[in-house]
Design a protein around this motif. Structure first.
Motif, PDB file in Angstrom:
ATOM      1  N   ALA A 134       0.960  -1.354   0.025  1.00 61.70           N
ATOM      2  CA  ALA A 134       0.001  -0.196   0.151  1.00 61.70           C
ATOM      3  C   ALA A 134       0.908   1.379   0.160  1.00 61.70           C
ATOM      4  CB  ALA A 134      -1.031  -0.052   1.213  1.00 61.70           C
ATOM      5  N   SER A 135       0.155   2.300  -0.229  1.00 60.24           N
ATOM      6  CA  SER A 135       0.815   3.623  -0.323  1.00 60.24           C
ATOM      7  C   SER A 135       0.777   4.287   1.030  1.00 60.24           C
ATOM      8  CB  SER A 135       0.411   4.493  -1.130  1.00 60.24           C
ATOM      9  OG  SER A 135      -1.153   4.652  -1.135  1.00 60.24           O
ATOM     10  N   GLU A 136       0.174   3.683   2.042  1.00 62.71           N
ATOM     11  CA  GLU A 136       0.049   4.512   3.529  1.00 62.71           C
ATOM     12  C   GLU A 136       0.143   3.392   4.469  1.00 62.71           C
ATOM     13  OE1 GLU A 136      -3.345   6.612   3.188  1.00 62.71           O
ATOM     14  OE2 GLU A 136      -4.734   5.048   2.377  1.00 62.71           O
ATOM     15  N   PRO A 137       0.122   3.603   5.719  1.00 63.25           N
ATOM     16  CA  PRO A 137       0.108   2.304   6.853  1.00 63.25           C
ATOM     17  C   PRO A 137      -1.372   1.802   6.814  1.00 63.25           C
ATOM     18  CG  PRO A 137       1.275   4.228   7.423  1.00 63.25           C
ATOM     19  CD  PRO A 137       1.003   4.572   6.366  1.00 63.25           C
ATOM     20  N   GLY A 138      -1.285   0.886   7.423  1.00 65.01           N
ATOM     21  CA  GLY A 138      -2.776   0.353   7.699  1.00 65.01           C
ATOM     22  C   GLY A 138      -2.525  -0.579   8.801  1.00 65.01           C
ATOM     23  N   TRP A 139      -3.818  -1.187   9.403  1.00 67.43           N
ATOM     24  CA  TRP A 139      -4.080  -2.153  10.466  1.00 67.43           C
ATOM     25  C   TRP A 139      -4.539  -3.223  10.211  1.00 67.43           C
ATOM     26  CZ3 TRP A 139      -2.629  -0.710  15.340  1.00 67.43           C
ATOM     27  CH2 TRP A 139      -2.033   0.399  15.809  1.00 67.43           C
ATOM     28  N   LEU A 140      -4.153  -4.331  10.774  1.00 74.63           N
ATOM     29  CA  LEU A 140      -5.068  -5.527  10.798  1.00 74.63           C
ATOM     30  C   LEU A 140      -5.359  -5.719  12.229  1.00 74.63           C
ATOM     31  CD1 LEU A 140      -3.300  -5.826   8.239  1.00 74.63           C
ATOM     32  CD2 LEU A 140      -3.378  -8.432   8.609  1.00 74.63           C
ATOM     33  N   ARG A 141      -6.806  -6.046  12.531  1.00 73.45           N
ATOM     34  CA  ARG A 141      -7.213  -6.295  13.961  1.00 73.45           C
ATOM     35  C   ARG A 141      -7.644  -7.771  13.909  1.00 73.45           C
ATOM     36  NH1 ARG A 141      -6.758  -1.190  15.885  1.00 73.45           N
ATOM     37  NH2 ARG A 141      -7.112   0.712  14.439  1.00 73.45           N
ATOM     38  N   ARG A 142      -7.406  -8.194  15.071  1.00 73.28           N
ATOM     39  CA  ARG A 142      -7.750  -9.526  15.333  1.00 73.28           C
ATOM     40  C   ARG A 142      -7.138 -10.465  14.349  1.00 73.28           C
ATOM     41  NH1 ARG A 142     -13.972  -9.654  17.043  1.00 73.28           N
ATOM     42  NH2 ARG A 142     -13.532 -11.978  17.069  1.00 73.28           N
ATOM     43  N   PRO A 143      -5.638 -10.414  13.882  1.00 78.55           N
ATOM     44  CA  PRO A 143      -5.142 -11.355  12.803  1.00 78.55           C
ATOM     45  C   PRO A 143      -4.902 -12.466  13.522  1.00 78.55           C
ATOM     46  CG  PRO A 143      -3.474  -9.908  14.005  1.00 78.55           C
ATOM     47  CD  PRO A 143      -4.696  -9.249  14.578  1.00 78.55           C
ATOM     48  N   LEU A 144      -4.662 -13.666  12.589  1.00 77.04           N
ATOM     49  CA  LEU A 144      -4.332 -14.935  13.199  1.00 77.04           C
ATOM     50  C   LEU A 144      -2.931 -14.892  13.500  1.00 77.04           C
ATOM     51  CD1 LEU A 144      -5.109 -18.030  13.736  1.00 77.04           C
ATOM     52  CD2 LEU A 144      -4.513 -18.226  11.327  1.00 77.04           C
ATOM     53  N   ARG A 145      -2.588 -15.604  14.526  1.00 81.08           N
ATOM     54  CA  ARG A 145      -1.147 -15.766  14.745  1.00 81.08           C
ATOM     55  C   ARG A 145      -1.158 -17.218  14.948  1.00 81.08           C
ATOM     56  NH1 ARG A 145       2.222 -12.319  17.364  1.00 81.08           N
ATOM     57  NH2 ARG A 145       3.265 -13.896  18.334  1.00 81.08           N
ATOM     58  N   SER A 146      -0.227 -17.692  13.958  1.00 78.65           N
ATOM     59  CA  SER A 146       0.042 -19.257  13.501  1.00 78.65           C
ATOM     60  C   SER A 146       1.304 -19.178  13.003  1.00 78.65           C
ATOM     61  CB  SER A 146      -1.209 -19.931  12.583  1.00 78.65           C
ATOM     62  OG  SER A 146      -1.215 -19.329  11.431  1.00 78.65           O
ATOM     63  N   ARG A 147       1.707 -20.550  12.559  1.00 82.61           N
ATOM     64  CA  ARG A 147       3.003 -20.460  11.787  1.00 82.61           C
ATOM     65  C   ARG A 147       2.979 -19.898  10.535  1.00 82.61           C
ATOM     66  NH1 ARG A 147       6.309 -25.228   8.901  1.00 82.61           N
ATOM     67  NH2 ARG A 147       8.513 -24.406   9.273  1.00 82.61           N
ATOM     68  N   ASP A 148       1.927 -20.089   9.694  1.00 84.12           N
ATOM     69  CA  ASP A 148       1.867 -19.482   8.207  1.00 84.12           C
ATOM     70  C   ASP A 148       1.723 -17.892   8.393  1.00 84.12           C
ATOM     71  OD1 ASP A 148       1.740 -22.132   7.571  1.00 84.12           O
ATOM     72  OD2 ASP A 148       0.017 -21.717   6.271  1.00 84.12           O
ATOM     73  N   THR A 149       1.063 -17.480   9.217  1.00 82.76           N
ATOM     74  CA  THR A 149       1.039 -15.998   9.439  1.00 82.76           C
ATOM     75  C   THR A 149       2.247 -15.233   9.834  1.00 82.76           C
ATOM     76  OG1 THR A 149      -0.209 -15.824  11.455  1.00 82.76           O
ATOM     77  CG2 THR A 149      -1.479 -16.084   9.410  1.00 82.76           C
ATOM     78  N   LEU A 150       2.750 -15.991  10.753  1.00 86.09           N
ATOM     79  CA  LEU A 150       4.124 -15.359  11.287  1.00 86.09           C
ATOM     80  C   LEU A 150       5.322 -15.527  10.434  1.00 86.09           C
ATOM     81  CD1 LEU A 150       3.676 -16.634  15.017  1.00 86.09           C
ATOM     82  CD2 LEU A 150       3.490 -14.370  14.037  1.00 86.09           C
ATOM     83  N   LEU A 151       5.128 -16.749   9.626  1.00 86.93           N
ATOM     84  CA  LEU A 151       6.056 -16.714   8.486  1.00 86.93           C
ATOM     85  C   LEU A 151       5.956 -15.749   7.595  1.00 86.93           C
ATOM     86  CD1 LEU A 151       6.056 -20.545   7.750  1.00 86.93           C
ATOM     87  CD2 LEU A 151       7.927 -19.177   8.339  1.00 86.93           C
ATOM     88  N   MET A 152       4.728 -15.309   6.872  1.00 84.72           N
ATOM     89  CA  MET A 152       4.451 -14.181   6.073  1.00 84.72           C
ATOM     90  C   MET A 152       4.891 -12.861   6.642  1.00 84.72           C
ATOM     91  SD  MET A 152       3.186 -13.283   3.191  1.00 84.72           S
ATOM     92  CE  MET A 152       1.739 -14.298   2.495  1.00 84.72           C
ATOM     93  N   ALA A 153       4.671 -12.625   7.943  1.00 84.68           N
ATOM     94  CA  ALA A 153       5.140 -11.367   8.710  1.00 84.68           C
ATOM     95  C   ALA A 153       6.583 -11.183   8.638  1.00 84.68           C
ATOM     96  CB  ALA A 153       4.494 -11.013  10.047  1.00 84.68           C
ATOM     97  N   ALA A 154       7.325 -12.465   9.042  1.00 86.61           N
ATOM     98  CA  ALA A 154       8.630 -12.215   9.036  1.00 86.61           C
ATOM     99  C   ALA A 154       9.384 -12.086   7.713  1.00 86.61           C
ATOM    100  CB  ALA A 154       9.329 -13.762   9.609  1.00 86.61           C
TER     101      ALA A 154
END
Length: 446
Positions: free
Chosen positions: A43-63
């Motif tokens: 995106a062209s500006e910051p954003g928020w994800l609220r109540r995201p899933l914290r699991s192996r797949d999503t933490l790998l994506m974030a990392a």
């Protein structure tokens, strides 16, 4: 970051001594969380994800996105809702190369991020678990090359691979055979707005599995400000177009993962009990929403009220003949329920499951038959003839949906032991605890 600790090799699946009666709050959707992370990073500006899933797949994506230079701040916000009020603030930045990305065995990470990596300055190397080397990536690799990207994979069409990013990609029209995974289409669409000419993706294969996931991608792109033309809007069949343009930062609350609700609804069905899932959306593109219709056809009933969606078993489980091509991820749980039914079931349209976290069709045949079942593999699915089952070891093959299928069988078959229940952490953290609290009674909550 969450640590995934080693658990005992086998988990004794608890037997349901009575019909379940519980409320289970299911964590957020993996599919939504990982798509939202990619769109927020571009995106062209910051954003928020609220109540995201914290699991192996999503933490790998974030990392992985952090490795490429994106800032992802994990906070606790009273405005975000959810048990812990967790929210992630995503701050886009120019993508940097000379990076190494660990995809684990996450299809969304290994397929969604190579198109993103073409927009980085420098080489981005992708690798993951041994099974990830066996999963097809040729659709994304071939399409990106056709669009002008330089990718080294030694001709494997799979991991490991290196994307040599130049900071931009021309984009334009491209053909892709997505018969083995709809993620090939979603991967190109998600990054397409950032390509100089956008992207036009034409599917040229015979079948296209998991269409709801492509619809989810289209809806999330539009919500982020992208212009998308899709077949369901009267456009050309099997063609999706994303126009070039800036993506907006969003404030998004992630829906519960309806596919991860499956084992809990299945528990109500096979025990003749009742399970309520709060916050079940009344309108969604998630494949798991099909469970309402499928499990009702197999003997249950459901209703919405102020508490959420309540699914109730009737005490009888019926067999089913169904094409699961659009919702293939639900197959392991449906197969487990079908093995406990009072009549034969045929599950069709899921040949592509042979290329998932494991060969899910072969695994289901071997493991259910190992407990005394009668399951045979067909050209594109399974035929399940119910037989009395007995206890035994149920192997998960490091596949989260195999592990939860074993747990469902263990509710009514004494002595089932599930190998490596910790693999459920891929998309459903703390599954054993959630499962036990469901069995403990009506106050079981996440």
């Amino acid at each position: 970051m969450t640590e995934f600790t080693q658990q005992a090799p086998y988990w004794s699946a608890p037997l349901a001594r009575r019909p379940v009666d519980s409320t289970v709050t299911v964590p957020g959707s993996k599919s939504v969380t990982n798509r939202a992370l990619v769109l927020a990073a571009l995106a062209s500006e910051p954003g928020w994800l609220r109540r995201p899933l914290r699991s192996r797949d999503t933490l790998l994506m974030a990392a992985a996105l952090r490795t490429l230079g994106v800032e992802i701040e994990e906070t606790v916000s009273s405005a975000s809702g959810g048990a812990a009020g967790e929210a992630w603030r995503v701050v886009p930045a120019p993508l940097r190369g000379e990076a190494r990305v660990d995809v684990g065995n996450a299809g969304t990470v290994m397929r969604f991020l190579p198109p993103v990596a073409t927009l980085a300055e420098g080489a981005v190397h992708f690798d993951g678990d041994p099974r990830s080397h066996e999963r097809p990536l040729h659709g994304v690799i071939d399409a990106l090359r056709a669009l002008g990207a330089r990718i080294e994979d030694d001709g494997r069409g799979a991991l490991p691979l290196t994307v040599h990013g130049t900071g931009s990609l021309t984009g334009g029209p491209v053909e892709v055979d997505a018969s083995s995974s709809s993620q090939f289409v979603s991967a190109l669409l998600l990054a397409g707005a950032r390509f100089n000419e956008g992207v036009e993706v034409r599917h040229v294969g015979h079948t296209l599995p998991s269409l709801p996931h492509i619809r989810m991608t289209v809806e999330m792109l539009r919500a982020a400000g992208a212009r998308v033309d899709a077949p369901e809007d009267g456009g050309e069949p099997r063609v999706w177009r994303v126009s070039p343009g800036a993506l907006l930062g969003r404030d998004l609350t992630v829906e519960p993962d309806l596919s991860n609700a499956q084992p809990f609804l299945a528990a109500a069905l096979v025990t003749g009990g009742r399970v309520t899932v709060p916050d079940w959306p009344t309108s969604t593109t998630q494949a798991g929403d099909a469970l309402r219709e499928i499990f009702t056809a197999m003997g249950g009933s459901c209703q919405w009220d102020e508490r959420g969606l309540t699914f109730t078993g009737s005490g009888r489980v019926r067999g089913i003949d169904i094409d699961l091509g659009e919702v293939g991820e639900l197959t392991p749980g449906i197969a487990a329920v079908a093995a406990l039914a009072d009549s034969e079931s045929t599950l069709r349209g899921v040949a592509h499951l042979r290329l998932h976290e494991t060969d899910r069709l072969a695994a289901l045949v071997k493991e259910i038959n190992g407990l005394g079942g009668d399951v045979t593999e067909t050209e594109d699915g399974l035929r399940i003839r119910p037989r009395p089952l007995h206890g035994g070891d149920f192997h998960s093959y490091q596949d989260h949906r195999l592990a939860t299928a074993g747990a469902v069988l263990g509710l009514v078959v004494e002595g089932v032991r599930v190998e490596d229940i910790a693999t459920t952490g891929k998309t459903l953290p703390d599954f054993p605890d959630l499962w036990q609290r469901m069995l403990d009674g009506p106050d079981a909550r996440d």
